[in-house]
Design a protein around this motif. Structure first.
Motif, PDB file in Angstrom:
ATOM      1  N   CYS A  99     -16.233  31.802   4.836  1.00 54.66           N
ATOM      2  CA  CYS A  99     -16.921  31.832   3.465  1.00 54.66           C
ATOM      3  C   CYS A  99     -18.183  32.479   3.715  1.00 54.66           C
ATOM      4  CB  CYS A  99     -17.334  30.277   3.208  1.00 54.66           C
ATOM      5  SG  CYS A  99     -15.779  29.553   2.417  1.00 54.66           S
ATOM      6  N   ASP A 100     -18.996  32.397   4.950  1.00 49.90           N
ATOM      7  CA  ASP A 100     -20.121  33.278   5.080  1.00 49.90           C
ATOM      8  C   ASP A 100     -19.706  34.751   5.217  1.00 49.90           C
ATOM      9  OD1 ASP A 100     -21.646  30.937   5.072  1.00 49.90           O
ATOM     10  OD2 ASP A 100     -21.690  30.755   7.295  1.00 49.90           O
ATOM     11  N   SER A 101     -18.837  35.101   6.005  1.00 46.08           N
ATOM     12  CA  SER A 101     -18.280  36.393   6.180  1.00 46.08           C
ATOM     13  C   SER A 101     -17.962  37.013   4.627  1.00 46.08           C
ATOM     14  CB  SER A 101     -16.959  36.506   6.990  1.00 46.08           C
ATOM     15  OG  SER A 101     -17.272  36.132   8.218  1.00 46.08           O
ATOM     16  N   ALA A 102     -17.251  36.182   3.627  1.00 50.92           N
ATOM     17  CA  ALA A 102     -17.023  36.677   2.415  1.00 50.92           C
ATOM     18  C   ALA A 102     -18.151  36.784   1.612  1.00 50.92           C
ATOM     19  CB  ALA A 102     -16.188  35.589   1.701  1.00 50.92           C
ATOM     20  N   ALA A 103     -19.251  35.983   1.827  1.00 48.89           N
ATOM     21  CA  ALA A 103     -20.535  36.334   1.158  1.00 48.89           C
ATOM     22  C   ALA A 103     -21.300  37.584   1.574  1.00 48.89           C
ATOM     23  CB  ALA A 103     -21.512  35.080   1.391  1.00 48.89           C
ATOM     24  N   TYR A 104     -21.104  37.907   2.976  1.00 47.53           N
ATOM     25  CA  TYR A 104     -21.645  38.970   3.493  1.00 47.53           C
ATOM     26  C   TYR A 104     -20.886  40.232   2.955  1.00 47.53           C
ATOM     27  CZ  TYR A 104     -23.016  42.666   6.866  1.00 47.53           C
ATOM     28  OH  TYR A 104     -23.421  44.009   7.283  1.00 47.53           O
ATOM     29  N   VAL A 105     -19.598  40.225   2.799  1.00 47.53           N
ATOM     30  CA  VAL A 105     -19.007  41.367   2.314  1.00 47.53           C
ATOM     31  C   VAL A 105     -18.974  41.683   0.837  1.00 47.53           C
ATOM     32  CG1 VAL A 105     -16.381  42.218   1.663  1.00 47.53           C
ATOM     33  CG2 VAL A 105     -16.995  41.127   4.051  1.00 47.53           C
ATOM     34  N   ALA A 106     -19.166  40.575   0.217  1.00 49.29           N
ATOM     35  CA  ALA A 106     -19.400  40.821  -1.256  1.00 49.29           C
ATOM     36  C   ALA A 106     -20.687  41.317  -1.906  1.00 49.29           C
ATOM     37  CB  ALA A 106     -19.239  39.504  -2.160  1.00 49.29           C
ATOM     38  N   ARG A 107     -21.936  40.839  -0.885  1.00 52.11           N
ATOM     39  CA  ARG A 107     -23.062  41.419  -0.980  1.00 52.11           C
ATOM     40  C   ARG A 107     -23.328  42.748  -0.671  1.00 52.11           C
ATOM     41  NH1 ARG A 107     -25.111  37.141   0.722  1.00 52.11           N
ATOM     42  NH2 ARG A 107     -25.784  38.106   2.663  1.00 52.11           N
ATOM     43  N   HIS A 108     -22.802  43.057   0.578  1.00 54.06           N
ATOM     44  CA  HIS A 108     -23.256  44.333   1.330  1.00 54.06           C
ATOM     45  C   HIS A 108     -22.267  45.493   1.370  1.00 54.06           C
ATOM     46  CE1 HIS A 108     -26.962  42.684   2.674  1.00 54.06           C
ATOM     47  NE2 HIS A 108     -26.534  41.546   3.022  1.00 54.06           N
ATOM     48  N   LEU A 109     -21.098  45.152   1.453  1.00 55.95           N
ATOM     49  CA  LEU A 109     -19.841  46.096   1.643  1.00 55.95           C
ATOM     50  C   LEU A 109     -18.996  46.333   0.275  1.00 55.95           C
ATOM     51  CD1 LEU A 109     -18.959  44.933   5.145  1.00 55.95           C
ATOM     52  CD2 LEU A 109     -20.547  46.660   4.769  1.00 55.95           C
ATOM     53  N   LEU A 110     -18.820  45.476  -0.486  1.00 55.36           N
ATOM     54  CA  LEU A 110     -18.067  45.612  -1.755  1.00 55.36           C
ATOM     55  C   LEU A 110     -18.622  45.117  -2.860  1.00 55.36           C
ATOM     56  CD1 LEU A 110     -14.644  44.398  -0.282  1.00 55.36           C
ATOM     57  CD2 LEU A 110     -15.180  46.765  -0.954  1.00 55.36           C
ATOM     58  N   PRO A 111     -19.906  45.382  -3.208  1.00 58.41           N
ATOM     59  CA  PRO A 111     -20.701  44.936  -4.456  1.00 58.41           C
ATOM     60  C   PRO A 111     -19.844  45.696  -5.577  1.00 58.41           C
ATOM     61  CG  PRO A 111     -21.890  46.629  -3.420  1.00 58.41           C
ATOM     62  CD  PRO A 111     -20.744  46.387  -2.241  1.00 58.41           C
ATOM     63  N   PRO A 112     -20.001  45.135  -6.728  1.00 55.71           N
ATOM     64  CA  PRO A 112     -19.483  45.659  -7.857  1.00 55.71           C
ATOM     65  C   PRO A 112     -20.110  46.835  -8.624  1.00 55.71           C
ATOM     66  CG  PRO A 112     -20.046  43.663  -8.567  1.00 55.71           C
ATOM     67  CD  PRO A 112     -20.197  43.580  -6.864  1.00 55.71           C
ATOM     68  N   PRO A 113     -19.861  48.107  -8.689  1.00 57.63           N
ATOM     69  CA  PRO A 113     -20.610  49.033  -9.514  1.00 57.63           C
ATOM     70  C   PRO A 113     -21.164  48.456 -10.614  1.00 57.63           C
ATOM     71  CG  PRO A 113     -18.331  49.775  -9.379  1.00 57.63           C
ATOM     72  CD  PRO A 113     -18.372  48.487  -8.649  1.00 57.63           C
ATOM     73  N   PRO A 114     -22.131  49.110 -11.340  1.00 56.15           N
ATOM     74  CA  PRO A 114     -22.463  48.461 -12.909  1.00 56.15           C
ATOM     75  C   PRO A 114     -21.329  48.680 -13.952  1.00 56.15           C
ATOM     76  CG  PRO A 114     -24.156  49.929 -11.662  1.00 56.15           C
ATOM     77  CD  PRO A 114     -22.940  50.062 -10.915  1.00 56.15           C
ATOM     78  N   GLY A 115     -21.279  47.765 -14.397  1.00 55.51           N
ATOM     79  CA  GLY A 115     -20.003  47.673 -15.516  1.00 55.51           C
ATOM     80  C   GLY A 115     -18.678  47.281 -14.986  1.00 55.51           C
ATOM     81  N   LYS A 116     -18.600  46.914 -13.586  1.00 52.62           N
ATOM     82  CA  LYS A 116     -17.449  46.860 -13.235  1.00 52.62           C
ATOM     83  C   LYS A 116     -17.171  45.374 -12.622  1.00 52.62           C
ATOM     84  CE  LYS A 116     -15.391  50.864 -13.775  1.00 52.62           C
ATOM     85  NZ  LYS A 116     -14.330  51.097 -14.779  1.00 52.62           N
ATOM     86  N   GLU A 117     -17.901  44.646 -13.163  1.00 51.67           N
ATOM     87  CA  GLU A 117     -18.181  43.273 -12.569  1.00 51.67           C
ATOM     88  C   GLU A 117     -16.937  42.552 -12.460  1.00 51.67           C
ATOM     89  OE1 GLU A 117     -22.253  44.763 -13.407  1.00 51.67           O
ATOM     90  OE2 GLU A 117     -20.701  44.482 -14.375  1.00 51.67           O
ATOM     91  N   GLN A 118     -16.132  42.557 -13.611  1.00 47.42           N
ATOM     92  CA  GLN A 118     -14.795  41.623 -13.731  1.00 47.42           C
ATOM     93  C   GLN A 118     -13.930  42.208 -12.840  1.00 47.42           C
ATOM     94  OE1 GLN A 118     -14.530  38.835 -15.542  1.00 47.42           O
ATOM     95  NE2 GLN A 118     -16.822  39.391 -16.052  1.00 47.42           N
ATOM     96  N   GLU A 119     -13.917  43.273 -12.151  1.00 51.34           N
ATOM     97  CA  GLU A 119     -12.910  43.791 -11.322  1.00 51.34           C
ATOM     98  C   GLU A 119     -13.310  43.518  -9.816  1.00 51.34           C
ATOM     99  OE1 GLU A 119     -12.487  48.039 -11.470  1.00 51.34           O
ATOM    100  OE2 GLU A 119     -12.376  48.060 -13.636  1.00 51.34           O
TER     101      GLU A 119
END
Length: 961
Positions: A559-579
């Motif tokens: 879960c910690d790794s997933a949080a790091y990936v979501a925040r730093h490596l695969l953040p959603p671009p503006p307007g694409k949050e649902q993807e």
């Protein structure tokens, strides 16, 4: 003689202290070197002529009387990873032909064919079509779907009596009149978890097992004592990994599994009762070797995870040889999940039963809910705040098949935690939602209503989830107003990343009354018919369940790794949050894969070529393999359908470090954020690498008249990001502790890891879609060479083993292009570059392949100095047996000049010092007459090189001048 002064005494004491420290360091370094060589040698053996590590271990075990089943089962997996098209990351292969992508619903063809072959052997080649299943109960479930049809013989009960054949314990054949009936049953078999254990099927196909023949020369008590005889025992070394290190939970898991085995062996006197058992001795020796080696692999998750898989295999060998656990041991270990120890005596404490899978548990759970409520209705838990409970899609299929309604029910279905992150802005479903939904239903119940039955899927369970749920409803549970039927799959985190066990459990929580006893009796009958503990994988399952605390530690790290990936490596671009979806309480990150990503343009020798890539193809098939299910040691991905008919790529995070995750996901994340029309090419990659290099040395004051080149920037960046080591630490810490300190998790730019991500991502696309001869020239080649030169010369501090391998693989790919060009100067340049790369990155397991791939004419045309340098870099690091194997391969393909040069080099090395037989992770074999054997083998190879002829596969061929 004058007395020594106080200063002289102090100096002498200090000198003795330093001498002792030097001696201790020398010994520690030698031990570390031996452990690394043990693993490296095993990897080289794995990729040699002897076959995979699993094949070699099966061969070892087959030589022992009484180990036939254990040998045949070694390497079995219930959820194997998808094999890449071309495996460039060498590791120990723990594989088996009968392993499946996911055994419950995607069994391998070998699994299916093995079952049918066993059926034909016992019932005849012209026997009726049959479905291979695991129990009589599953047969009755399947036949209910054919009641009143001509597909079966009379009623389901009559067909069951006449057409169910037992082939072996846990392996049955349900016969039908027509093949179409068998085909129709397949999806139902998936639904009910009706397939036999792979271990049971393999054991049945192997045949009767011999009686173990004791060997009086073996003393298993002594072998068991080896685990305690080191200066620092292996369990203590495994637990010494600092808590902030990404691999600490997995290292602690390995220690817990090993400690539990030693405790069980001591408590039940397994070695004392079987002191001369050679099968147990073989397992103990192999287990000690991998346990001793494992801490030395803690710098890299790929290596450590690979070694951890070997540890599990050897544990299963020991457990299968001794079979210490019974059904009662399972109940004791599994009952921890029920969390009922604090409830009143009226609530049974170990009402939990072993079944074949999580879906089998859920299916049984619906049967039990039907028995307890007297109705085939199950409402879906929901709250105004959280919405409706997530429902596993096969549960929806079960409801359709059984015509289960969802209104006016006294049974409530809920999932403890979802296996997919919810959309942005939605309230997450978890134990709080289950408590709220259940409390609402209890409040609505009338005084005359029967007890509410909560049917709970607890497969994905967080620490204290079940305790909170049971504590909250302690009063209605003890009063008989509420019953909880808990279903759990053991293929997820409860399996501790093993992927070896297909099993599940169903438990009852509630006041004991007549209805409770009826449900218990039904579950006991099903469990007895199935007898899942009768198979050797049941032994490993109980062992895994005994380390329940580690289930939560592995999940929390993921879960910690997933949080790091979501925040730093695969953040959603503006307007694409649902993807892009992520839930902080889940080990997943999901990415929309509809549409295309930026095309890759490559300027090759023959011209420009544009590759239009799907979004999911941006992820590495080596570092993020496709794999069904989740909760594995290494991160994986799979495609998940969405309710709108689309699909998302679900990344299930493993136990990698932040640096390793950066290498895997920095570049894919960058490209997925770009619009499809943005485009990507080598020129943009070169500029990005330069930009990252500049950022890495931003804190360094570089004189205005100096312009550092790329490798200088990267070298400085790598040193800046290393953890500083004080003189006191150098004097007091062991080499293992120093390495752990330098590789600890820190907030840092990870410049080299990001650059390796750029290069390895580009290299993987190049090697996947182009051939080496397209890279002899072209505008992109110069930029690729410059990037590779910079990163190779930097030394790549902090870069993972797999990251280095992928960089070197691209370098070797381009060198192959040079060595096959028509320009002799370019050919020699390719040979020099390959040699330099292997010298800078020593020990990579693909180096023998690189040497074998050097064209004979290129090696022949090289200077004596260049040939020597090539052999020093690519041939000398190999152990003696691998050298002999490589020479033999050269002779087979007619590379006489290379073979002769290698033989001469080998003879020179033997004249200097005869190498000891290289130790591997396999138990020691006889090394008598090693020197004569080695010299004899080498002379045999030289004999194949006659002055004018080559003896090739027994045939004489003319030797080219």
């Amino acid at each position: 003689m004058p007395a020594a002064s106080q200063d002289d005494v102090a100096v002498s004491a200090h000198r003795r202290q330093l001498d002792g420290r030097v001696h201790h360091l020398q010994r520690a370094l030698q031990q570390e070197l031996q452990r690394h060589r043990r693993y490296d040698h095993s990897v080289r053996q794995d990729w040699g002529a002897a076959g995979s590590h699993a094949e070699q271990r099966r061969s070892d075990l087959r030589q022992l009387r009484g180990a036939e089943h254990i040998a045949a089962q070694y390497g079995l997996s219930a959820a194997r990873r998808e094999q890449p098209r071309r495996d460039v990351l060498h590791h120990l292969r723990i594989e088996h032909d009968v392993s499946s992508d996911y055994l419950r619903d995607q069994p391998s063809m070998d699994f299916r064919e093995l079952g049918q072959r066993l059926y034909r052997q016992q019932c005849g080649a012209r026997a009726m079509p049959a479905l291979i299943i695991n129990s009589r109960h599953v047969a009755s479930q399947l036949l209910e779907h054919f009641r009143g049809t001509k597909d079966i013989q009379g009623s389901p009960e009559q067909h069951l009596r006449e057409r169910l054949q037992t082939l072996a314990p846990g392996v049955l054949a349900l016969q039908f009149r027509a093949r179409g009936s068998v085909t129709a049953c397949e999806p139902l078999l998936n639904l009910y978890g009706g397939r036999p254990s792979a271990h049971a099927l393999v054991a049945a196909a192997t045949g009767a097992q011999s009686r173990i023949a004791d060997d009086p020369h073996i003393n298993n008590v002594t072998l068991l004592n080896h685990f305690y005889s080191d200066d620092t025992d292996v369990c203590e070394r495994l637990r010494s990994l600092p808590a902030e290190r990404a691999l600490a939970p997995l290292s602690n898991t390995a220690a817990a599994l090993l400690e539990q085995w030693l405790d069980v062996a001591d408590d039940r006197q397994l070695a004392a009762l079987q002191p001369h058992n050679p099968v147990l001795a073989n397992g103990l020796q192999a287990l000690h070797r991998i346990a001793d080696t494992l801490p030395s692999l803690s710098h890299d998750s790929q290596l450590f995870g690979n070694g951890y898989q070997v540890l599990l295999e050897e544990l299963q060998v020991c457990l299968s040889a001794t079979r210490p656990f019974t059904q009662d041991d399972f109940r004791l270990a599994a009952a921890q999940m029920l969390s009922v120890s604090q409830l009143a005596e009226a609530v049974p404490k170990q009402d939990i039963y072993l079944v074949s899978s999580g879906m089998a548990a859920l299916t049984l759970g619906h049967e039990v809910a039907d028995m307890l409520t007297g109705e085939r209705n199950v409402a879906m838990a929901s709250t105004a705040r959280h919405g409706q409970t997530p429902v596993y899609f096969e549960v929806e299929t079960l409801h359709r098949e059984w015509l289960i309604g969802h209104d006016h029910s006294h049974a409530l279905y809920a999932t403890l935690n979802h296996s997919m992150p919810g959309a942005a802005g939605t309230e997450r479903w978890g134990v709080d939602a289950v408590i709220e939904a259940t409390a609402q239903r209890l409040q609505q119940a009338g005084a005359a209503d029967p007890a509410l039955v909560l049917l709970l899927d607890a497969t994905l369970e967080h620490r204290d989830d079940m305790q909170r749920l049971v504590d909250h409803f302690a009063t209605p549970l003890q009063a008989g107003q509420l019953r909880i039927v808990v279903c759990k799959s053991y293929q997820k985190y409860a399996g501790l990343g093993s992927a070896k066990v297909m099993a599940g459990a169903i438990g009852l929580i509630g006041r004991e009354d007549a209805a409770h006893v009826r449900a218990r009796n039904h579950l006991q009958r099903v469990e007895q018919e199935l007898d899942w503990m009768g198979q050797s994988d049941g032994q490993l399952l109980v062992h895994l369940l005994g380390c329940r605390e580690q289930e939560f530690a592995l999940l929390e790290r993921a879960c910690d790794s997933a949080a790091y990936v979501a925040r730093h490596l695969l953040p959603p671009p503006p307007g694409k949050e649902q993807e892009y979806r992520h839930d902080p309480q889940l080990p997943f990150v999901t990415v929309g894969i509809q549409g295309s990503s930026p095309p890759l343009t490559l300027n090759l020798a023959e011209g420009s070529r544009t590759l239009n890539l799907f979004r999911d193809s941006q992820f590495s098939e080596y570092l993020l393999p496709v794999r069904d299910s989740f909760a594995f040691i290494h991160s994986n991905r799979t495609q998940i359908p969405t309710s709108d008919g689309g699909a998302m790529q679900r990344l299930a995070l493993g136990q990698e470090s932040k640096a390793e995750l950066t290498e895997r996901l920095f570049m894919p994340g960058l490209l997925l954020q770009q619009p499809p029309g943005a485009g990507w090419d080598c020129g943009k990659a070169w500029r990005l690498v330069q930009q990252l290099g500049d950022e890495g040395i931003r804190s360094v004051q570089v004189p205005a008249h100096i312009t550092p080149n790329l490798y200088q920037k990267l070298y400085i960046s790598g040193r800046l990001e290393q953890a500083p080591v004080s003189d006191q630490q150098r004097l007091q810490r062991t080499p293992e502790q120093l390495r752990q300190h330098q590789q600890g998790e820190r907030e840092q730019p990870m410049t080299l890891n990001r650059i390796v991500s750029v290069i390895s991502h580009l290299g993987e696309q190049i090697m996947r879609y182009t051939r080496p001869d397209s890279w002899c020239a072209g505008p992109d080649r110069q930029q690729l060479d410059a990037m590779l030169e910079g990163v190779m010369h930097s030394g790549m501090p902090g870069v993972s083993h797999s990251g280095r391998q992928l960089v070197m693989e691209l370098q070797a790919f381009l060198c192959r292009a040079d060595m096959h060009s028509d320009d002799t100067l370019q050919q020699q340049r390719g040979l020099r570059t390959l040699t330099d790369g292997c010298a800078r990155l020593p020990g990579l397991p693909r180096q023998p392949d690189y040497l074998l791939a050097i064209p004979e004419q290129v090696f022949s045309a090289a200077s004596d100095t260049q040939r020597d340098r090539t052999l020093v870099a690519l041939f000398e690091p190999l152990d003696a047996r691998r050298r002999l194997s490589l020479i033999s391969q050269m002779l087979e393909q007619g590379d006489l000049t290379k073979a002769e040069a290698c033989i001469r080099r080998f003879e020179v090395l033997l004249d200097r010092q005869l190498p000891p037989p290289a130790e591997s992770l396999r138990p020691a074999h006889g090394t008598e007459h090693w020197e004569q054997h080695l010299y004899g083998q080498l002379q045999n190879q030289r004999a194949r090189l006659t002055p004018g002829q080559l003896i090739l596969n027994g045939q004489t061929a003319e030797r080219q001048p």
